[in-house]
Design a protein around this motif. Structure first.
Motif, PDB file in Angstrom:
ATOM      1  N   MET A   1       0.859  -1.173   0.000  1.00  0.00           N
ATOM      2  CA  MET A   1       0.000   0.000   0.000  1.00  0.00           C
ATOM      3  C   MET A   1       0.906   1.237   0.000  1.00  0.00           C
ATOM      4  O   MET A   1       1.818   1.345   0.814  1.00  0.00           O
ATOM      5  N   ASN A   2       0.624   2.151  -0.897  1.00  0.00           N
ATOM      6  CA  ASN A   2       1.463   3.356  -0.973  1.00  0.00           C
ATOM      7  C   ASN A   2       1.096   4.357   0.121  1.00  0.00           C
ATOM      8  O   ASN A   2       0.097   4.214   0.825  1.00  0.00           O
ATOM      9  N   LYS A   3       1.930   5.384   0.253  1.00  0.00           N
ATOM     10  CA  LYS A   3       1.786   6.375   1.318  1.00  0.00           C
ATOM     11  C   LYS A   3       0.455   7.127   1.242  1.00  0.00           C
ATOM     12  O   LYS A   3      -0.202   7.367   2.267  1.00  0.00           O
ATOM     13  N   ALA A   4       0.007   7.490   0.042  1.00  0.00           N
ATOM     14  CA  ALA A   4      -1.254   8.216  -0.129  1.00  0.00           C
ATOM     15  C   ALA A   4      -2.437   7.356   0.299  1.00  0.00           C
ATOM     16  O   ALA A   4      -3.362   7.834   0.969  1.00  0.00           O
ATOM     17  N   ALA A   5      -2.428   6.091  -0.051  1.00  0.00           N
ATOM     18  CA  ALA A   5      -3.516   5.180   0.319  1.00  0.00           C
ATOM     19  C   ALA A   5      -3.571   5.015   1.834  1.00  0.00           C
ATOM     20  O   ALA A   5      -4.652   4.979   2.433  1.00  0.00           O
ATOM     21  N   LYS A   6      -2.406   4.896   2.483  1.00  0.00           N
ATOM     22  CA  LYS A   6      -2.355   4.782   3.944  1.00  0.00           C
ATOM     23  C   LYS A   6      -2.916   6.042   4.605  1.00  0.00           C
ATOM     24  O   LYS A   6      -3.638   5.968   5.590  1.00  0.00           O
ATOM     25  N   TYR A   7      -2.578   7.209   4.045  1.00  0.00           N
ATOM     26  CA  TYR A   7      -3.070   8.481   4.565  1.00  0.00           C
ATOM     27  C   TYR A   7      -4.596   8.527   4.503  1.00  0.00           C
ATOM     28  O   TYR A   7      -5.261   8.894   5.471  1.00  0.00           O
ATOM     29  N   TRP A   8      -5.183   8.153   3.362  1.00  0.00           N
ATOM     30  CA  TRP A   8      -6.640   8.188   3.195  1.00  0.00           C
ATOM     31  C   TRP A   8      -7.324   7.173   4.097  1.00  0.00           C
ATOM     32  O   TRP A   8      -8.360   7.454   4.685  1.00  0.00           O
ATOM     33  N   LEU A   9      -6.724   5.987   4.226  1.00  0.00           N
ATOM     34  CA  LEU A   9      -7.290   4.969   5.103  1.00  0.00           C
ATOM     35  C   LEU A   9      -7.286   5.447   6.553  1.00  0.00           C
ATOM     36  O   LEU A   9      -8.282   5.305   7.268  1.00  0.00           O
ATOM     37  N   LEU A  10      -6.185   6.055   6.977  1.00  0.00           N
ATOM     38  CA  LEU A  10      -6.096   6.606   8.326  1.00  0.00           C
ATOM     39  C   LEU A  10      -7.105   7.739   8.513  1.00  0.00           C
ATOM     40  O   LEU A  10      -7.810   7.801   9.530  1.00  0.00           O
ATOM     41  N   SER A  11      -7.227   8.620   7.536  1.00  0.00           N
ATOM     42  CA  SER A  11      -8.175   9.745   7.609  1.00  0.00           C
ATOM     43  C   SER A  11      -9.606   9.246   7.720  1.00  0.00           C
ATOM     44  O   SER A  11     -10.383   9.740   8.553  1.00  0.00           O
ATOM     45  N   ILE A  12      -9.959   8.265   6.916  1.00  0.00           N
ATOM     46  CA  ILE A  12     -11.316   7.700   6.961  1.00  0.00           C
ATOM     47  C   ILE A  12     -11.564   7.028   8.300  1.00  0.00           C
ATOM     48  O   ILE A  12     -12.640   7.161   8.892  1.00  0.00           O
ATOM     49  N   SER A  13     -10.580   6.319   8.823  1.00  0.00           N
ATOM     50  CA  SER A  13     -10.715   5.651  10.124  1.00  0.00           C
ATOM     51  C   SER A  13     -10.925   6.663  11.247  1.00  0.00           C
ATOM     52  O   SER A  13     -11.779   6.474  12.115  1.00  0.00           O
ATOM     53  N   ILE A  14     -10.149   7.738  11.245  1.00  0.00           N
ATOM     54  CA  ILE A  14     -10.291   8.779  12.279  1.00  0.00           C
ATOM     55  C   ILE A  14     -11.656   9.449  12.169  1.00  0.00           C
ATOM     56  O   ILE A  14     -12.330   9.668  13.185  1.00  0.00           O
ATOM     57  N   PHE A  15     -12.084   9.773  10.941  1.00  0.00           N
ATOM     58  CA  PHE A  15     -13.398  10.397  10.743  1.00  0.00           C
ATOM     59  C   PHE A  15     -14.508   9.480  11.252  1.00  0.00           C
ATOM     60  O   PHE A  15     -15.408   9.919  11.970  1.00  0.00           O
ATOM     61  N   THR A  16     -14.441   8.187  10.903  1.00  0.00           N
ATOM     62  CA  THR A  16     -15.460   7.223  11.332  1.00  0.00           C
ATOM     63  C   THR A  16     -15.491   7.116  12.856  1.00  0.00           C
ATOM     64  O   THR A  16     -16.567   7.095  13.462  1.00  0.00           O
ATOM     65  N   ALA A  17     -14.325   7.081  13.485  1.00  0.00           N
ATOM     66  CA  ALA A  17     -14.257   7.010  14.946  1.00  0.00           C
ATOM     67  C   ALA A  17     -14.854   8.268  15.582  1.00  0.00           C
ATOM     68  O   ALA A  17     -15.590   8.183  16.564  1.00  0.00           O
TER      69      ALA A  17
END
Length: 175
Positions: A1-17
């Motif tokens: 997984m590239n850096k941009a994908a990890k960033y978006w996954l983390l952002s979505i996870s934080i938003f959902t939480a």
């Protein structure tokens, strides 16, 4: 997984939480017209009284199913199949409700409470006969937008057990 994908996954996870936490602590967003759109907070109470602004699930009645089909109330998680709605408690157990065509509770008229016979598309609205609010129930009314609100004038009283809690605005959205 590239850096941009990890960033978006983390952002979505934080938003959902964050959204889940806000919901868990009682934050709700109102988009209906019955009360001003905005961010509200819900609080449980031991008892609910006249003039409390409450969030509740409409009763599971055929008239509510018709309201969903007509678009008066959105589909949601309540037993009735709707979203919870915001209204003010204006009548309690034993109160006599009469329609003259305004709503009178124990012969006291609710301001702006004309009960319409048809909706904006000329479809007949329910016309309840006068009644006494049932045991452990309440009469719900929108004093913010009484002309357009689908409330107890059309679906009758609501069991107290349907109340999720009192609700108050935190931030209102400009119209």
């Amino acid at each position: 997984m590239n850096k941009a994908a990890k960033y978006w996954l983390l952002s979505i996870s934080i938003f959902t939480a964050a959204v889940s936490l806000a919901y868990f602590i009682g934050i709700r967003i109102n988009t209906s017209k019955s009360f001003p759109p905005g961010v509200y907070i819900v609080s449980k109470a031991d008892t609910y009284k006249r003039n409390d602004l409450v969030l509740f699930c409409p009763p599971n009645k055929a008239v509510i199913q018709d309201a969903i089909e007509r678009g008066y109330i959105d589909i949601g998680r309540c037993e009735s199949g709707t979203v919870p709605i915001i209204k003010r408690i204006v009548g309690l157990t034993g109160d006599y409700v009469n329609f003259t065509p305004t709503v009178k509770i124990n012969n006291s008229e609710l301001q702006g409470s004309i009960r319409l016979k048809v909706d904006g598309e000329n479809r007949a609205l329910p016309q309840l006969a006068p009644f006494t609010v049932s045991n452990n129930s309440f009469f719900a009314y929108s004093d913010h937008a009484p002309r357009n609100s689908f409330d107890s004038r059309y679906f009758g009283d609501v069991p107290m057990e349907n109340i999720i809690g009192t609700i108050r605005p935190l931030v209102l959205f400009p119209l």
